[in-house]
Design an enzyme around this catalytic site. Structure first.
Site: not given
Ligand code: SAH
Length: 362
Positions: A237-239, A355, A128, A313, A142, A113, A135
């Site tokens: 993507s630190l998270n 995202c 995007c 999300n 995610c 997508e 993945c």
């Molecule tokens: N694999 C790479 C590229 C994908 S980017 C990465 O992880 O960076 C996708 C972005 O969306 C990442 O920053 C991820 O942390 C964020 N993301 C993934 N699932 C999400 C969700 N359910 N809600 C909000 N952000 C999310």
């Protein structure tokens, strides 16, 4: 019987290889195109004409390349293909976001997508894009992680996402983010070739800072990025701000630990003298406590960075999206970091285009 099967497989592999390496015209850098054209016994300037035709004029059939002459066009059409992605699904959100599903040449049903995200004021228009079908990572929050991994996209499939989306929306993007499906660092070769074409003034002419490669924290990929001095923006993507908590939500932490990741991030800012972006998906009760905020501030103060926060999300494991109030108080706790903090609106939720929502199968 086995022998036949083996033969068929290796034959198909060889054919595949041949198709990927020579006949697909889109997704080749100008140098690769020059080599190919020379191998056909043609003058190198023809490569430039083809390159401009593809990315400036956006031609999709050899007939359109009138500068090449009839004989050369016929010759090229017999030996090469200008394949274009076909849109499978096209969804429009009430907020202006549009989501497109394409089928990969990896095979039938292997979909990925792209999302068109115009900013409210019409200034910034972001596409995007995906780098893989599915993945291999298993980030708990995610949706893409819930799909089976199907393979890497080829450079032409990556570049063509932009060409096809722009053709349909009738507009040009100002920014491209590799934040769709997949982990770009796991498809480094194709991603960087695609990025080169996006950036090249003779092709899509997007400024390097307007191309963002986002990684979940694949440290060897980041190291390669630094070594190659890739000019693009890097987002991590630190998270989660501590290793134990991060491990709970991102399996990648087991392979590349947070201290190692932050070491690579610091090297990025020190060696390339550029700011790095941290992405932080906000999940109440998981990574939004005052203690989490304090740790995040401590990290942010160590290097030249900015932080993009994204409200969750998805609703796996009973997790929920933070309320406005929760987001506001978390952001206030981050102020001592004294770095730019952006609350990414993450539009397109009604079409599963935001995202972490990209999972075309579901
Ligand atoms: N694999 C790479 C590229 C994908 S980017 C990465 O992880 O960076 C996708 C972005 O969306 C990442 O920053 C991820 O942390 C964020 N993301 C993934 N699932 C999400 C969700 N359910 N809600 C909000 N952000 C999310």
């Amino acid at each position: 019987m086995n022998q036949v099967a083996d033969f068929t497989i290796s034959d198909a592999d060889a054919l595949n290889e041949q198709i990927q390496s020579s006949t697909f015209i889109k997704g080749k850098t100008i140098r690769e195109l020059e080599d190919l054209i020379k191998s056909f016994g043609e003058k190198p300037f023809r490569a430039k004409q083809i390159y401009n035709g593809l990315y400036v004029n956006r031609y999709e059939t050899w007939d359109q390349f009138t500068t090449l002459g009839k004989d050369l066009r016929k010759f090229l059409s017999e030996r090469t293909v200008i394949s274009s992605l076909q849109v499978q699904k096209h969804l429009k959100s009430s907020d202006g976001t549009q989501k497109f599903t394409f089928e990969s040449e990896l095979g039938s049903g292997k979909e990925f997508e792209s999302v068109w995200i115009p900013s409210g004021d019409g200034g910034r228009k972001t596409i995007c894009i995906s780098s893989q079908v599915g993945c291999t990572l298993n980030c708990k929050f995610c949706a893409t992680a819930k799909l089976p991994f199907q393979g890497n996209l080829k450079a032409h499939e990556i570049v063509d996402q932009i060409l096809q989306v722009e053709k349909i929306v009738g507009d040009r993007a100002t920014n491209v983010v590799f934040m769709g499906m997949g982990e770009p660092m796991h498809n480094y070769f194709n991603v960087m070739r695609a990025a080169e074409i996006l950036h090249d003034p003779e092709a899509l002419n997007l400024g390097a800072k307007r191309i963002t490669i986002s990684t979940s924290g694949v440290v060897n990929g980041i190291r390669r990025f630094i070594e190659n001095r890739e000019p693009y923006t890097l987002a991590i993507s630190l998270n989660h701000p501590d290793p134990a908590g991060r491990k709970e939500i991102m399996d990648i932490e087991e392979k590349f630990s947070l201290p190692e990741l932050l070491g690579a991030a610091k090297d990025f800012t020190r060696i390339l003298k550029r700011r790095i972006t941290f992405e932080y998906v906000m999940i109440p009760e998981v990574n939004m406590s005052p203690e989490d905020a304090r740790k995040l501030v401590k990290i942010a103060r160590q290097l030249d960075c900015k932080i993009n926060v994204i409200p969750l999300n998805t609703e796996f494991f009973g997790w929920r999206r933070p309320t406005e109030k929760e987001v506001d108080s978390f952001l206030r706790l981050l102020e001592p970091a004294e770095v730019p903090i952006l609350n990414r609106r993450s539009p397109g939720k009604d079409i599963n285009g935001a995202c972490g929502m990209l999972a075309s199968k579901s």
